[in-house]
Design a protein around this motif. Structure first.
Motif, PDB file in Angstrom:
ATOM      1  N   MET A  66     -20.435  29.719 -86.795  1.00 49.32           N
ATOM      2  CA  MET A  66     -19.984  28.833 -87.862  1.00 49.32           C
ATOM      3  C   MET A  66     -20.960  28.999 -89.025  1.00 49.32           C
ATOM      4  N   PRO A  67     -20.548  28.697 -90.251  1.00 52.03           N
ATOM      5  CA  PRO A  67     -21.419  28.926 -91.417  1.00 52.03           C
ATOM      6  C   PRO A  67     -22.791  28.245 -91.332  1.00 52.03           C
ATOM      7  N   GLU A  68     -22.875  27.083 -90.766  1.00 51.52           N
ATOM      8  CA  GLU A  68     -24.143  26.354 -90.703  1.00 51.52           C
ATOM      9  C   GLU A  68     -24.774  26.393 -89.309  1.00 51.52           C
ATOM     10  N   ALA A  69     -24.492  27.427 -88.537  1.00 53.59           N
ATOM     11  CA  ALA A  69     -25.009  27.525 -87.169  1.00 53.59           C
ATOM     12  C   ALA A  69     -26.540  27.487 -87.156  1.00 53.59           C
ATOM     13  N   ARG A  70     -27.082  26.946 -86.075  1.00 56.96           N
ATOM     14  CA  ARG A  70     -28.538  26.843 -85.900  1.00 56.96           C
ATOM     15  C   ARG A  70     -28.921  27.437 -84.556  1.00 56.96           C
ATOM     16  N   PHE A  71     -30.168  27.900 -84.500  1.00 50.41           N
ATOM     17  CA  PHE A  71     -30.771  28.393 -83.263  1.00 50.41           C
ATOM     18  C   PHE A  71     -31.971  27.507 -82.968  1.00 50.41           C
ATOM     19  N   TYR A  72     -32.114  27.114 -81.711  1.00 55.19           N
ATOM     20  CA  TYR A  72     -33.235  26.271 -81.283  1.00 55.19           C
ATOM     21  C   TYR A  72     -33.911  26.957 -80.109  1.00 55.19           C
ATOM     22  N   SER A  73     -35.231  27.108 -80.198  1.00 57.51           N
ATOM     23  CA  SER A  73     -35.948  27.767 -79.107  1.00 57.51           C
ATOM     24  C   SER A  73     -37.047  26.869 -78.557  1.00 57.51           C
ATOM     25  N   MET A  74     -37.295  27.033 -77.260  1.00 54.06           N
ATOM     26  CA  MET A  74     -38.376  26.336 -76.560  1.00 54.06           C
ATOM     27  C   MET A  74     -39.224  27.396 -75.866  1.00 54.06           C
ATOM     28  N   ARG A  75     -40.503  27.437 -76.216  1.00 55.02           N
ATOM     29  CA  ARG A  75     -41.429  28.382 -75.585  1.00 55.02           C
ATOM     30  C   ARG A  75     -42.613  27.601 -75.029  1.00 55.02           C
ATOM     31  N   GLY A  76     -42.758  27.643 -73.720  1.00 58.18           N
ATOM     32  CA  GLY A  76     -43.872  26.956 -73.075  1.00 58.18           C
ATOM     33  C   GLY A  76     -43.905  25.484 -73.445  1.00 58.18           C
ATOM     34  N   ASP A  77     -45.117  25.006 -73.769  1.00 60.86           N
ATOM     35  CA  ASP A  77     -45.306  23.598 -74.121  1.00 60.86           C
ATOM     36  C   ASP A  77     -45.169  23.337 -75.619  1.00 60.86           C
ATOM     37  N   ALA A  78     -44.862  24.368 -76.390  1.00 61.74           N
ATOM     38  CA  ALA A  78     -44.735  24.201 -77.842  1.00 61.74           C
ATOM     39  C   ALA A  78     -43.503  23.349 -78.165  1.00 61.74           C
ATOM     40  N   PRO A  79     -43.548  22.663 -79.298  1.00 59.71           N
ATOM     41  CA  PRO A  79     -42.364  21.888 -79.690  1.00 59.71           C
ATOM     42  C   PRO A  79     -41.186  22.822 -79.981  1.00 59.71           C
ATOM     43  N   PRO A  80     -39.964  22.304 -79.907  1.00 55.95           N
ATOM     44  CA  PRO A  80     -38.795  23.127 -80.218  1.00 55.95           C
ATOM     45  C   PRO A  80     -38.857  23.643 -81.653  1.00 55.95           C
ATOM     46  N   VAL A  81     -38.347  24.848 -81.854  1.00 56.26           N
ATOM     47  CA  VAL A  81     -38.299  25.459 -83.177  1.00 56.26           C
ATOM     48  C   VAL A  81     -36.834  25.609 -83.574  1.00 56.26           C
ATOM     49  N   SER A  82     -36.504  25.187 -84.783  1.00 53.59           N
ATOM     50  CA  SER A  82     -35.151  25.293 -85.314  1.00 53.59           C
ATOM     51  C   SER A  82     -35.120  26.393 -86.372  1.00 53.59           C
TER      52      SER A  82
END
Length: 148
Positions: free
Chosen positions: A50-66
């Motif tokens: 979709m045009p405004e699609a987002r990706f969210y990642s979680m690596r280890g204990d780090a906060p989620p990244v958008s």
């Protein structure tokens, strides 16, 4: 059997078929992202989103990244070497009308070498153009990966 019973069974069978077709369609959209990554085809990846699609990642204990879809695609385009992401088992699929979720464990390889594994979660909506990804959330783990 009565005509009414036969019609009920037929309607039930159609419901199963429709759900199965949607299940297959949403998994194929998720796999199309993987295929686009492997082929370095940014257009293929964009066609699933979709045009405004987002990706969210979680690596280890780090906060989620958008990350925006465009930033994610630009990053993929800049990575050297061959990329391969694939589900390591049959993903779980939930479909309710025009909303769907694909949830599956994956592994990621660069130049044929294992990099990380994790869980991919795809959120999709059925649009006038077909199923489109609204968001992808994923973990990236380097330990506890089956087979590695």
């Amino acid at each position: 059997m009565t005509t009414r019973t036969l019609l009920s069974l037929f309607a039930f069978a159609l419901g199963i078929f429709a759900r199965t077709a949607d299940d297959s369609d949403v998994v194929s959209i998720a796999k199309k992202v993987f295929d686009g990554m492997a082929a370095r085809d940014t257009g293929m990846i964009r066609s699933t989103l979709m045009p405004e699609a987002r990706f969210y990642s979680m690596r280890g204990d780090a906060p989620p990244v958008s990350t925006s879809a465009e930033d994610f695609i630009a990053h993929l385009a800049s990575v050297q070497g061959t990329l391969l992401e694939r589900f390591t088992g049959q993903p779980k699929v939930l479909v309710h009308g025009r909303i769907a979720q694909v949830w599956g464990e994956y592994e990621f390889l660069r130049d044929g070498k294992f990099v990380h594994c994790g869980l991919d979660s795809f959120s999709l909506f059925k649009t006038s153009e077909g199923w489109k990804i609204a968001a992808i959330a994923y973990t990236a783990d380097t330990t506890g990966c089956p087979g590695h």
